[in-house]
Design a protein around this motif. Sequence first.
Motif, PDB file in Angstrom:
ATOM      1  N   ARG A  67       0.822  -1.312  -0.028  1.00 41.58           N
ATOM      2  CA  ARG A  67       0.039   0.054   0.222  1.00 41.58           C
ATOM      3  C   ARG A  67       0.965   1.270   0.181  1.00 41.58           C
ATOM      4  N   LEU A  68       1.976   1.382   0.823  1.00 42.51           N
ATOM      5  CA  LEU A  68       2.762   2.378   1.015  1.00 42.51           C
ATOM      6  C   LEU A  68       3.468   2.569  -0.292  1.00 42.51           C
ATOM      7  N   ALA A  69       4.113   1.573  -1.004  1.00 42.62           N
ATOM      8  CA  ALA A  69       4.804   1.712  -2.033  1.00 42.62           C
ATOM      9  C   ALA A  69       3.972   2.162  -3.073  1.00 42.62           C
ATOM     10  N   GLN A  70       2.830   1.610  -3.286  1.00 41.90           N
ATOM     11  CA  GLN A  70       2.051   2.067  -4.281  1.00 41.90           C
ATOM     12  C   GLN A  70       1.484   3.659  -4.198  1.00 41.90           C
ATOM     13  N   GLU A  71       1.494   3.898  -2.993  1.00 38.59           N
ATOM     14  CA  GLU A  71       0.884   5.475  -2.773  1.00 38.59           C
ATOM     15  C   GLU A  71       2.206   6.154  -3.060  1.00 38.59           C
ATOM     16  N   GLY A  73       4.147   5.372  -5.509  1.00 36.32           N
ATOM     17  CA  GLY A  73       4.198   5.211  -6.974  1.00 36.32           C
ATOM     18  C   GLY A  73       5.435   4.451  -7.422  1.00 36.32           C
ATOM     19  N   LYS A  74       5.472   3.519  -6.362  1.00 37.67           N
ATOM     20  CA  LYS A  74       6.980   2.481  -6.899  1.00 37.67           C
ATOM     21  C   LYS A  74       6.053   1.107  -7.084  1.00 37.67           C
ATOM     22  N   PRO A  75       7.004   0.573  -8.010  1.00 34.70           N
ATOM     23  CA  PRO A  75       6.585  -0.767  -8.213  1.00 34.70           C
ATOM     24  C   PRO A  75       6.871  -1.776  -7.042  1.00 34.70           C
ATOM     25  N   VAL A  76       6.338  -2.878  -6.920  1.00 35.97           N
ATOM     26  CA  VAL A  76       6.793  -3.488  -5.539  1.00 35.97           C
ATOM     27  C   VAL A  76       6.465  -5.085  -5.748  1.00 35.97           C
ATOM     28  N   ALA A  77       7.129  -5.926  -5.162  1.00 34.97           N
ATOM     29  CA  ALA A  77       7.071  -7.432  -5.285  1.00 34.97           C
ATOM     30  C   ALA A  77       7.654  -8.207  -4.214  1.00 34.97           C
ATOM     31  N   LEU A  78       7.236  -9.587  -4.084  1.00 37.88           N
ATOM     32  CA  LEU A  78       7.928 -10.277  -3.203  1.00 37.88           C
ATOM     33  C   LEU A  78       8.954 -10.941  -3.836  1.00 37.88           C
ATOM     34  N   ILE A  79      10.168 -10.924  -3.097  1.00 39.60           N
ATOM     35  CA  ILE A  79      11.231 -11.844  -3.643  1.00 39.60           C
ATOM     36  C   ILE A  79      11.010 -13.292  -3.527  1.00 39.60           C
TER      37      ILE A  79
END
Lengths: 110, 467
Positions: A67-71, A73-79
């Motif tokens: 949620r914070l990453a999307q706020e 505007g950064k792409p986010v993923a689980l390793i």
Amino acid sequence: MIRVLIVCSWGMSTSLLVESMLEAAAARNYTLSVEALSAGEYMDRLDECDVVLIAPQIRHLRKSIERLAQEAGKPVALIEPFHYATMNGEAVLEQVLLLLQETQEGQAQP
Amino acid sequence: MNAMIEKSSAWFERYLVPPLSAIASNIYLQAIRDAFIIFTLPLIIAGSIFLIIANPPIPALAQFLQAHAGIQNAILVPFNLSFGLMALFLAFGVAYSVAQYRRTEPVQPGVLAMVLFLVASMPVTNLNSLTLGTILPYLGGQGLLIAILIGILTSEVMRWFRSSRFTIRLPKSVPANVKRAFEALVPAVLLITTIWLLEWFVSSHTVTTTDSSGHRVTLQLTLPILLMKVFEPLVVVQDSYPAALLEIILMMLLWSVGIHGMNIVTAIAAPFWFSTLAANAAAGPAHAHGIVTEPFFHIFAHLGGSGATWPLVIYMLRSRSAQLRTVGKVALGPAIFNINEPVTFGVPMALNPLMMIPFVLVPVTIVTINYLAFSFGLVHVPMVMQPFTVPVGISGFVATGGDIRGSLLQFFDLAVSAVLYYPFFKAWERILIAREEAAARGESERATATKAVSSVSSGAGRGALSR
């Protein structure tokens, strides 16, 4: 320059992965900077990265980090846990590149 | 077998992960854990060094220091002002971390929390008549609970004021730093006044306790003393075999679904662990008796990482499965420093119903053995805090304040772990070899490039894992 932020638990095991990622990046002529921070510390650094990765042992915090990453505007993923386990910097770098590519494509056609 | 394994992992993922995740992602628990790890642990470890020097593991030196109490007391000064003040720094850390999770400015609540903690710890009286020695225990191990409560309170009250009308507003042209200082003024004065009045009321009463040397003394009551009286039974209950068992099972269940178990249990149990550890340190190696402390788990149970997986790494290095050999090579270095994410996610142990059995069973057995060894006095109880990355063998010696039997106990535990893990490891290895052979057969029909299977290519390993 690609700036990666890895959110992990205490930063101990992730530091090994970071080294391997930097080696993989150097071999492929990418300039990479990787910062590994704990779940309590990463928030302030969100603005200064391009991609956010989540270490598998804190996947219970995935939703709040996403949620914070999307706020921001950064792409986010689980390793991928097995890549994390084998400290496979090459594969994680690939994941980073893919994430960036997807974001750019997303921006091209809103 | 394969189908059963996949089915039960799906079941765990669906029913076990969500409730455990919910506990683990509580903001206060995370903040308490961060406060301990980031803000107090370095000071506790630094102080421990002086504790060791003051109680040297060499008999001749120890006798010399016992005969010269002045020198021993001098060495203990830095210990008392670092390790001994852990609650003061914890108050800062908790307030700081809560503010960070709430995404507000963290330093001001941190500093204010320290002030409030001091106000809460000092009886309201003529300060000239106070002796530091009577207050000191409550600024350390005995003051942890009040420090946590004050830390949370400070951060939340300041946040509320910042978002409410009851704050001093300054024109936009005023620099941000000046503005922040004024914004903090109202909650700061209000909180200091509240705690001070509360403390004034509390310290109009007295309490009789026994001090560290066993004398009965009458003290003015303070908030930390009062809170300790209320929570004393909990601290006692926590320092017991059933509590240790519960904690290790919770840790390993969390790790079994791939969540950092030590990290989460620390958040709940740390105030009790460090309270007991501080009591051990104050009592000295001869009289210490608290068993269930942080080193009890980090140093004596998690040998080579959570789950005591050191022996697995050795087994893997000589395995016929390419996946296990790959993981073993990567896992060896970290295992020396008690880091085992490569094992947990590479074997994998997490969400692997077969390996989850010993992953819980082995630490439970080791904790039982260790509890018995400590309670029968076969080995000195842990009293020194060190980083969990100190290698097995050295860490057992240091944690017990220089008891070589501490190292022997660790090696005995490792042998137990090696025996218990073996049959499960062999069964899992057979499954992986069968999978790898099946994958290789499929591949050799397609191409002659079978080199990939034997090379360290993680692609081959990963294929074997997920398919």
